[in-house]
Design a protein around this motif. Structure first.
Motif, PDB file in Angstrom:
ATOM      1  N   ARG A  64       7.127  33.142  20.608  1.00 60.23           N
ATOM      2  CA  ARG A  64       8.466  32.566  20.441  1.00 60.23           C
ATOM      3  C   ARG A  64       8.738  32.274  18.963  1.00 60.23           C
ATOM      4  O   ARG A  64       9.858  32.458  18.471  1.00 60.23           O
ATOM      5  CB  ARG A  64       8.604  31.293  21.283  1.00 60.23           C
ATOM      6  N   MET A  65       7.700  31.868  18.243  1.00 58.90           N
ATOM      7  CA  MET A  65       7.841  31.618  16.797  1.00 58.90           C
ATOM      8  C   MET A  65       8.301  32.905  16.114  1.00 58.90           C
ATOM      9  O   MET A  65       9.241  32.899  15.311  1.00 58.90           O
ATOM     10  CB  MET A  65       6.498  31.157  16.226  1.00 58.90           C
ATOM     11  N   MET A  97       7.487  30.187   7.270  1.00 59.87           N
ATOM     12  CA  MET A  97       8.220  30.351   8.534  1.00 59.87           C
ATOM     13  C   MET A  97       8.911  29.027   8.862  1.00 59.87           C
ATOM     14  O   MET A  97       8.264  27.966   8.872  1.00 59.87           O
ATOM     15  CB  MET A  97       7.249  30.712   9.661  1.00 59.87           C
ATOM     16  N   ILE A  98      10.202  29.092   9.114  1.00 64.27           N
ATOM     17  CA  ILE A  98      10.946  27.906   9.536  1.00 64.27           C
ATOM     18  C   ILE A  98      10.919  27.876  11.060  1.00 64.27           C
ATOM     19  O   ILE A  98      11.497  28.743  11.723  1.00 64.27           O
ATOM     20  CB  ILE A  98      12.413  27.953   9.041  1.00 64.27           C
ATOM     21  N   TYR A  99      10.185  26.925  11.615  1.00 65.40           N
ATOM     22  CA  TYR A  99      10.030  26.834  13.073  1.00 65.40           C
ATOM     23  C   TYR A  99       9.558  25.412  13.358  1.00 65.40           C
ATOM     24  O   TYR A  99       8.510  24.997  12.863  1.00 65.40           O
ATOM     25  CB  TYR A  99       9.014  27.863  13.564  1.00 65.40           C
ATOM     26  N   GLY A 100      10.358  24.635  14.075  1.00 67.51           N
ATOM     27  CA  GLY A 100      10.116  23.190  14.182  1.00 67.51           C
ATOM     28  C   GLY A 100       8.809  22.840  14.872  1.00 67.51           C
ATOM     29  O   GLY A 100       8.348  23.542  15.784  1.00 67.51           O
ATOM     30  N   GLN A 101       8.232  21.718  14.459  1.00 65.22           N
ATOM     31  CA  GLN A 101       6.981  21.245  15.073  1.00 65.22           C
ATOM     32  C   GLN A 101       7.161  21.015  16.567  1.00 65.22           C
ATOM     33  O   GLN A 101       6.242  21.235  17.356  1.00 65.22           O
ATOM     34  CB  GLN A 101       6.552  19.947  14.390  1.00 65.22           C
ATOM     35  N   THR A 102       8.360  20.569  16.937  1.00 66.31           N
ATOM     36  CA  THR A 102       8.625  20.322  18.368  1.00 66.31           C
ATOM     37  C   THR A 102       8.434  21.610  19.160  1.00 66.31           C
ATOM     38  O   THR A 102       7.868  21.619  20.251  1.00 66.31           O
ATOM     39  CB  THR A 102      10.071  19.810  18.550  1.00 66.31           C
ATOM     40  N   VAL A 104       6.601  24.240  18.190  1.00 67.34           N
ATOM     41  CA  VAL A 104       5.173  24.593  18.151  1.00 67.34           C
ATOM     42  C   VAL A 104       4.441  23.844  19.262  1.00 67.34           C
ATOM     43  O   VAL A 104       3.650  24.415  20.026  1.00 67.34           O
ATOM     44  CB  VAL A 104       4.562  24.231  16.774  1.00 67.34           C
ATOM     45  N   THR A 105       4.749  22.538  19.373  1.00 68.34           N
ATOM     46  CA  THR A 105       4.067  21.713  20.372  1.00 68.34           C
ATOM     47  C   THR A 105       4.432  22.137  21.785  1.00 68.34           C
ATOM     48  O   THR A 105       3.569  22.220  22.667  1.00 68.34           O
ATOM     49  CB  THR A 105       4.422  20.220  20.142  1.00 68.34           C
ATOM     50  N   ALA A 106       5.701  22.494  21.988  1.00 72.14           N
ATOM     51  CA  ALA A 106       6.139  22.969  23.316  1.00 72.14           C
ATOM     52  C   ALA A 106       5.431  24.278  23.670  1.00 72.14           C
ATOM     53  O   ALA A 106       4.945  24.450  24.802  1.00 72.14           O
ATOM     54  CB  ALA A 106       7.653  23.164  23.322  1.00 72.14           C
ATOM     55  N   ASP A 107       5.299  25.168  22.699  1.00 72.40           N
ATOM     56  CA  ASP A 107       4.603  26.449  22.941  1.00 72.40           C
ATOM     57  C   ASP A 107       3.131  26.194  23.275  1.00 72.40           C
ATOM     58  O   ASP A 107       2.537  26.865  24.133  1.00 72.40           O
ATOM     59  CB  ASP A 107       4.712  27.351  21.706  1.00 72.40           C
ATOM     60  N   LEU A 108       2.544  25.207  22.615  1.00 71.35           N
ATOM     61  CA  LEU A 108       1.126  24.902  22.879  1.00 71.35           C
ATOM     62  C   LEU A 108       0.955  24.305  24.271  1.00 71.35           C
ATOM     63  O   LEU A 108       0.018  24.648  25.002  1.00 71.35           O
ATOM     64  CB  LEU A 108       0.590  23.944  21.810  1.00 71.35           C
TER      65      LEU A 108
END
Ligand code: FAS
Ligand code: PHB
Length: 388
Positions: A64-65, A97-102, A104-108
């Motif tokens: 998704r990133m 890469m501009i991609y919010g931590q939120t 990243v955490t949701a993908d994890l």
């Protein structure tokens, strides 16, 4: 219950470590004190170093990133109503890469679910025990009942206010700190970003940052006094102040709108040494904090995970060098990012106690940066992320 690595904290560092270890056959349990929704409600970082992008791809959470993130070639800096661009790609061959931590955490979280990873939410009173033995264990309370997890190692991924750092004896732990005399007031608005890339604006009235999450979700920050009540900052006041701090041609084109999130964060530089105590390893904000000016917080968490994951992989392969060297290797990179974050913060923020001399030095450093390829290359290689 028994596991190989008990991970305290279900933020980005805990989940990423759990995912990487699981993909390599190492069993983990993540203990998170909050609910999943609460963890995902936090708005934090927005910029990923290229090294972090590669680690997330290795963890099979990059799809998704790669589809929704924005690869940026550089950033703009502005002062005295002038702006200039620093082209990381041209200077270093790399982007961010501009991609919010939120996200990243949701993908994890989604990836952990897909692999049936064990993440226990609402775990209260998490307590590591017997860390100096080869049989540590962690206790916690879930639904009123005390539970115990026996493990080989404990990863303290529980952030600045977590329990792990406090497990290191005070006569061993060394802490280094600088608290800045201002905060960052951040808002999120469903408006198109001010520019195609980020703008870091130095101004007599204070620092401002124009960032983004996607083509219709912008993230802005203003340097504010620490004791400013949030209620003082209406949306209109925020937009009016932002317009005063960015160059006129940016101010004239900013699309404003209602804030959907507004928060004030204090700024500090902090490092705890060592990042290991017996079978406990500190990771991410549990061990260090940086002012967000250098966009390093989340990226340093990924950096620690990279070193610890490699060390644990080697341990279960019969070689303990990686774990023995974890603290030294992680801290070497942490301190370089601490320096960069401190330098960006002092370069771009005005403080009440600044003398006229200090202000001239700041102005001349920015003028030098605007005119020197060497200076821009130094900033670029730090911003995109130094090698692991
Ligand atoms: P986190 O704090 O993200 O996660 C720790 C987790 O452990 C949390 O979910 C917490 O609930 C849990 N926990 C704590 N104590 C526990 C206990 N006793 N038992 C069980 N669980 C426990 N970085 C940037 O790069 N750019 C930014 O703009 C930026 N903005 C920020 C704004 C704010 C307000 C804050 C606080 C931080 C910001 N950061 C930013 C830094 C941030 O992104 C961190 O570097 C990143 O969240 C670090 O991730 P973790 O180490 O996983 O810690
Ligand atoms: C953000 O988008 O939240 C952000 C970007 C760059 C920074 C800090 C925060 O340096």
């Amino acid at each position: 219950m028994r596991t190989q690595v008990c991970i305290i904290g279900g933020g980005p560092s805990g989940l990423l470590l759990s995912q990487l270890l699981h993909l390599n056959g190492i069993d983990t349990v993540v203990l998170e004190q909050r609910s999943r929704d609460y963890v995902l409600s936090r708005i934090r970082a927005g910029v990923l170093e290229w090294g972090s992008v590669e680690v997330l791809r290795d963890a099979k959470v990059g799809a998704r990133m790669d589809a929704e993130g924005f690869a940026h070639d550089g950033v703009y800096l502005s002062a005295q109503n002038q702006e200039f661009h620093i082209d990381f790609k041209e200077l270093t061959g790399k982007q961010v890469m501009i991609y919010g931590q939120t996200e990243v955490t949701a993908d994890l979280y989604e990836a952990r679910e897909k692999l049936d990873g064990v993440v226990i939410h609402d775990a209260q009173g998490v307590t590591p025990n017997d860390l100096e033995t080869d049989a540590p264990y962690v206790t916690y309370i879930k639904d009123g009942t005390e539970q115990r997890i026996d493990c080989d190692f404990v990863a303290g991924c529980d952030g600045f206010h977590g329990v792990s750092r406090g497990c290191i004896p005070t006569n061993v732990l060394k802490e280094f700190e600088r608290v800045y005399p201002f905060g960052w007031l951040g808002i999120l608005s469903q408006t198109p970003p001010a520019r195609d890339e980020l703008i870091y604006a130095q101004h007599e009235r204070g620092f401002a940052l124009c960032s983004m999450r996607n083509a219709n979700l912008s993230r802005y920050y203003l340097q504010t006094p620490l004791d400013d009540p949030l209620e003082k900052w209406t949306d209109q006041k925020f937009w009016d102040e932002l317009r005063k701090r960015v160059p006129d041609e940016v101010a004239d084109t900013i699309v404003t709108g209602p804030s959907i999130e507004k928060s004030l964060a204090p700024l500090r530089s902090f490092v705890a040494e060592p990042m290991r105590w017996g079978r406990l390893f500190l990771v991410g904000d549990a061990a260090h904090i940086v002012p967000p000016t250098g966009a390093k917080g989340l990226n340093l968490a990924v950096s620690d995970v990279h070193y610890l994951y490699q060390g644990l992989l080697q341990h279960y392969g019969g070689d303990d060098d990686g774990l023995e060297l974890y603290s030294e290797r992680a801290l070497a990179r942490v301190w370089k990012s601490e320096r960069f974050s401190w330098s960006m913060t002092t370069l771009l923020h005005r403080t009440p106690d600044q003398s006229p001399f200090d202000k001239r030095i700041q102005e001349s450093e920015l003028a030098y940066l605007a005119s020197s390829r060497a200076a821009q290359t130094a900033l670029a290689e730090n911003y995109i992320g130094l090698p692991f």
